[in-house]
Design a protein around this motif. Structure first.
Motif, mmCIF file in Angstrom:
data_model
loop_
_atom_site.group_PDB
_atom_site.id
_atom_site.type_symbol
_atom_site.label_atom_id
_atom_site.label_comp_id
_atom_site.label_asym_id
_atom_site.label_seq_id
_atom_site.Cartn_x
_atom_site.Cartn_y
_atom_site.Cartn_z
ATOM 1 N N THR A 1 -16.001 -0.832 -8.949
ATOM 2 C CA THR A 1 -14.767 0.296 -8.575
ATOM 3 C C THR A 1 -16.410 1.406 -8.326
ATOM 4 O O THR A 1 -15.774 2.023 -7.336
ATOM 5 C CB THR A 1 -14.737 1.188 -10.103
ATOM 6 N N TYR B 1 -6.782 2.866 -10.340
ATOM 7 C CA TYR B 1 -7.276 0.944 -10.431
ATOM 8 C C TYR B 1 -6.167 0.244 -10.907
ATOM 9 O O TYR B 1 -5.083 0.691 -12.091
ATOM 10 C CB TYR B 1 -8.091 0.438 -10.645
ATOM 11 N N TYR C 1 -13.913 4.019 0.053
ATOM 12 C CA TYR C 1 -12.472 3.657 -0.080
ATOM 13 C C TYR C 1 -11.419 5.376 -0.422
ATOM 14 O O TYR C 1 -10.414 6.325 -0.076
ATOM 15 C CB TYR C 1 -11.743 3.253 -0.015
ATOM 16 N N ILE D 1 -16.148 0.836 -4.337
ATOM 17 C CA ILE D 1 -14.989 0.688 -3.968
ATOM 18 C C ILE D 1 -14.762 2.182 -4.445
ATOM 19 O O ILE D 1 -13.703 2.857 -3.040
ATOM 20 C CB ILE D 1 -13.521 0.001 -4.783
ATOM 21 N N GLN D 2 -15.099 3.033 -4.796
ATOM 22 C CA GLN D 2 -14.707 4.274 -5.136
ATOM 23 C C GLN D 2 -15.500 5.503 -3.792
ATOM 24 O O GLN D 2 -15.459 6.144 -3.080
ATOM 25 C CB GLN D 2 -15.435 4.990 -6.011
ATOM 26 N N TYR E 1 -6.141 0.890 -5.888
ATOM 27 C CA TYR E 1 -6.616 -0.687 -5.323
ATOM 28 C C TYR E 1 -6.651 -1.475 -6.047
ATOM 29 O O TYR E 1 -7.393 -0.745 -7.958
ATOM 30 C CB TYR E 1 -7.862 -0.373 -5.057
ATOM 31 N N LYS E 2 -6.036 -2.582 -6.026
ATOM 32 C CA LYS E 2 -5.900 -3.914 -6.903
ATOM 33 C C LYS E 2 -7.598 -4.382 -6.887
ATOM 34 O O LYS E 2 -7.813 -5.001 -6.311
ATOM 35 C CB LYS E 2 -4.706 -4.930 -6.685
ATOM 36 N N ILE E 3 -8.350 -4.676 -8.349
ATOM 37 C CA ILE E 3 -9.572 -4.713 -8.138
ATOM 38 C C ILE E 3 -9.708 -6.460 -9.029
ATOM 39 O O ILE E 3 -8.665 -6.986 -10.030
ATOM 40 C CB ILE E 3 -10.079 -4.408 -8.917
ATOM 41 N N LYS F 1 -3.415 6.785 -3.439
ATOM 42 C CA LYS F 1 -4.093 5.843 -3.472
ATOM 43 C C LYS F 1 -4.555 4.919 -4.668
ATOM 44 O O LYS F 1 -5.356 5.616 -5.198
ATOM 45 C CB LYS F 1 -5.420 5.971 -2.515
ATOM 46 N N SER G 1 1.239 -1.201 0.080
ATOM 47 C CA SER G 1 0.179 -0.228 0.167
ATOM 48 C C SER G 1 0.365 1.057 0.004
ATOM 49 O O SER G 1 0.834 2.283 -0.387
ATOM 50 C CB SER G 1 -0.286 0.028 0.983
ATOM 51 N N VAL H 1 -10.770 6.140 -3.394
ATOM 52 C CA VAL H 1 -10.246 5.991 -4.694
ATOM 53 C C VAL H 1 -10.141 5.978 -5.769
ATOM 54 O O VAL H 1 -11.198 5.447 -6.316
ATOM 55 C CB VAL H 1 -9.784 4.332 -4.331
#
Length: 310
Positions: free
Chosen positions: A68, A80, A75, A71-72, A19-21, A17, A7, A77
């Motif tokens: 996404t 991605y 977090y 997550i958005q 994020y791994k999707i 940041k 991270s 973020v």
């Protein structure tokens, strides 16, 4: 920072940041469809490793858009990495592989991570990845499942390849300019502390960029599950596991990024996972040990410094 967390690395690289999707696509494995074998690795379940992803029947675009959005909101973020996660993502026709990668490209995607086997990444697939990289100006990472450097352990888990195939794959992937992430299982019943430490040293010597360390979980309806239920294998204690990680961290390159240190699986599908504790609790215990003993990554890593031509 006692060790190089993924991270933190992502924030340093992308200035925010990331994020791994995970994405699941319909694919198999040469160790399951009969090319190498039909039983697969003894720990592998019917869904591969894609517990946290959407169903593979859902289109790639739909999976990414759905994840996404969630997550958005959660977090905040905005960048991605798309992670093709389950089974062997290069084990399919080349045209389909390339189409999958194009479908994954969305706004705010800064990288692709492709999970595969060391013996299933021929050069034409690397050439496709190079075209994708140039077309979209993104980072490419290839994730290789190795699990152990001990050839006898690899045979026990029915892996279907040896260490040589892994070394060959890493060298060819690097030749195309991509980074490598390697998966290791830290507490396979047939491995010792020395085996796991040597695995870290091998990865460091090869210039592997990052590592995913998994604590062994035992899925129901697997060969490993059968052995576990019969009492035919013994899994080391959580304390012994943490001590093994401590030795590992000290003996890997300080440049290597640590993407994870513990495995995760749904409780409903497992016979054993993380000694009945959360991975977060175990990670906190591990980090407390590093602080208490003033341990940091790479403090004991050293390859030969002898100059045989002096």
């Amino acid at each position: 920072m006692r060790y190089r967390k993924y991270s933190t690395y992502l924030v340093e690289k992308y200035k925010e940041k990331v994020y791994k999707i995970p994405v699941n696509v319909p694919c198999s494995c040469p160790n399951r469809d009969g090319k190498l074998g039909s039983a697969g690795c003894i720990f592998c379940g019917e869904v591969g490793a894609g517990f946290e992803a959407q169903p593979s029947e859902m289109s790639i675009a739909h999976q990414i858009d759905k994840n996404t959005e969630l997550i958005q909101k959660k977090y905040k973020v905005n960048k991605y990495i798309i992670y093709f996660q389950n089974y062997t993502n290069t084990y399919m026709p080349l045209e389909r592989f390339e189409a999958n990668l194009h479908e994954a490209m969305r706004a705010h995607v800064v990288g692709l991570s492709i999970s595969t086997r060391p013996d299933a990444i021929p050069n034409p697939y690397l050439e496709v990845l190079k075209r994708i990289q140039k077309t979209y100006d993104i980072d490419i990472e290839v994730e290789l499942g190795l699990q152990s450097v001990n050839i006898n352990t690899l045979k026990q888990i029915n892996r279907g390849h040896g260490l040589a195939e892994f070394i060959d794959a890493v060298q060819r992937i690097h030749a195309y300019g991509f980074t490598v992430c390697t998966h290791l299982i830290a507490n396979l019943p047939w491995d010792t502390d020395d085996d796991f430490i040597e695995a870290g040293r091998v990865l460091s010597a090869l210039g592997v960029a990052s590592v995913k360390v998994h604590s062994l979980y035992v899925l129901k309806h697997t060969k490993l599950g059968e052995l576990y239920s019969k009492g035919a294998i013994e899994i080391i204690s959580s304390d012994a596991y943490l001590e093994r990680l401590v030795k590992f961290i000290q003996n890997i390159s300080s440049e290597m990024v640590v993407q994870r240190l513990f495995g995760r699986a749904p409780e409903s599908q497992t016979l054993f996972c993380n000694w009945g504790m959360s991975w977060r609790k175990l990670q906190n215990q591990f980090e407390e040990i590093l602080e208490e003993r003033d341990i940091y990554q790479g403090m004991h890593f050293k390859l030969s410094e002898l100059n045989r031509f002096e």
